[in-house]
Design a protein around this motif. Structure first.
Motif, short mmCIF file in Angstrom:
data_model
loop_
_atom_site.label_atom_id
_atom_site.label_comp_id
_atom_site.label_asym_id
_atom_site.label_seq_id
_atom_site.Cartn_x
_atom_site.Cartn_y
_atom_site.Cartn_z
N GLY A 78 17.04 -99.66 -74.81
CA GLY A 78 17.34 -100.50 -73.66
C GLY A 78 18.03 -99.75 -72.52
O GLY A 78 17.65 -99.92 -71.35
N GLN A 87 11.35 -103.93 -82.98
CA GLN A 87 11.81 -104.43 -81.69
C GLN A 87 13.33 -104.48 -81.59
O GLN A 87 13.89 -104.23 -80.52
CB GLN A 87 11.21 -105.81 -81.41
N ASP A 88 14.01 -104.81 -82.68
CA ASP A 88 15.47 -104.82 -82.65
C ASP A 88 16.01 -103.41 -82.40
O ASP A 88 16.98 -103.21 -81.65
CB ASP A 88 16.03 -105.38 -83.96
N SER A 127 15.30 -102.45 -78.74
CA SER A 127 16.20 -103.15 -77.84
C SER A 127 17.60 -102.54 -77.85
O SER A 127 18.23 -102.37 -76.81
CB SER A 127 16.26 -104.63 -78.22
#
Length: 238
Positions: free
Chosen positions: A94, A86-87, A90
């Motif tokens: 993103g 997820q990091d 993101s």
């Protein structure tokens, strides 16, 4: 490379053309583009950007497919992530999500037949299916391609400069060994895993085989598109 096949039943020529760019000392180690012209049956454009192994940014994939004289059009644009962490998503995906929000026509449900695994596809993929070729005549779709490409090139350039400054000691370089050693190896492994997955699952294999034969298709897929086997510079004409 170019290969041409004559369909004796309907006198339609099938042609595929491809370009590959390799660079040293830049953001990308390989950029490939291929185009299939099978007359009104199929028109397919695909491009893939492979970042240098020093950059952990996603790969960029671009697809534009038209079948049955433009009565069935598929568009896909994605930052292919190296991991679903997820990091990572993101940080690197993103920007694509923000672009997607501006193009509701490219927020369609993705085709499971084409994108059957989410390991190498991002949640921000731009995807659309259309039944009117006029969708390609305006500036909207081209605008999406341009914005995605511009943002991707900006991101690649930004992280290349950051890496260069880190190597020069402008920043704390305690992570330099990871950048040039372990991380580089991990990036290479993930890019190869992407190639392996697509070589085994890309539906384009069936399209190439139907137009040029399975033997040529297998070689084109393994030696040029995804470099699973040792690449050659000459693929015989069909």
């Amino acid at each position: 490379r170019k290969s041409i096949r004559q369909d004796s039943m309907n006198a339609v020529h099938s042609r595929v053309g491809s370009l590959c760019f390799r660079t040293k000392g830049s953001e990308f180690r390989r950029i490939r583009v291929e185009y299939l012209d099978a007359g009104p049956r199929a028109q397919i454009l695909n491009a893939l950007f492979y970042p240098d192994h020093s950059l952990e940014i996603p790969m960029l994939g671009i697809d534009l497919l038209s079948f049955n004289s433009g009565k069935r059009i598929l568009i896909g644009i994605d930052y292919h992530p190296l991991t679903q962490d997820q990091d990572y998503i993101s940080q690197y995906v993103g920007p694509l999500q923000r672009i997607k929000e501006d193009f509701p026509e490219l927020q369609g449900e993705i085709s499971q037949k084409i994108y059957d695994s989410f390991e190498f596809f991002s949640p921000a993929i731009l995807f659309g299916r259309f039944e009117d070729p006029k969708i390609l005549e305006g500036s909207r779709i081209m605008g999406a391609y341009v914005r995605v490409l511009e943002e991707y090139l900006r991101m690649a350039s930004c992280y290349t400069r950051l890496l260069s400054r880190c190597r020069e000691g402008v920043f704390n370089n305690t992570g330099q060994q990871n950048i040039t050693g372990q991380t580089r190896e991990w990036i290479a492994q993930r890019q190869f895993a992407y190639n392996r997955y697509n070589f085994e699952n890309d539906p384009a294999a069936g399209i190439f085989a139907s137009n040029f034969g399975k033997e040529w298709s297998d070689r084109f897929m393994s030696e040029f598109l995804f470099e699973i086997s040792s690449p050659t510079h000459n693929i015989s004409m069909v």
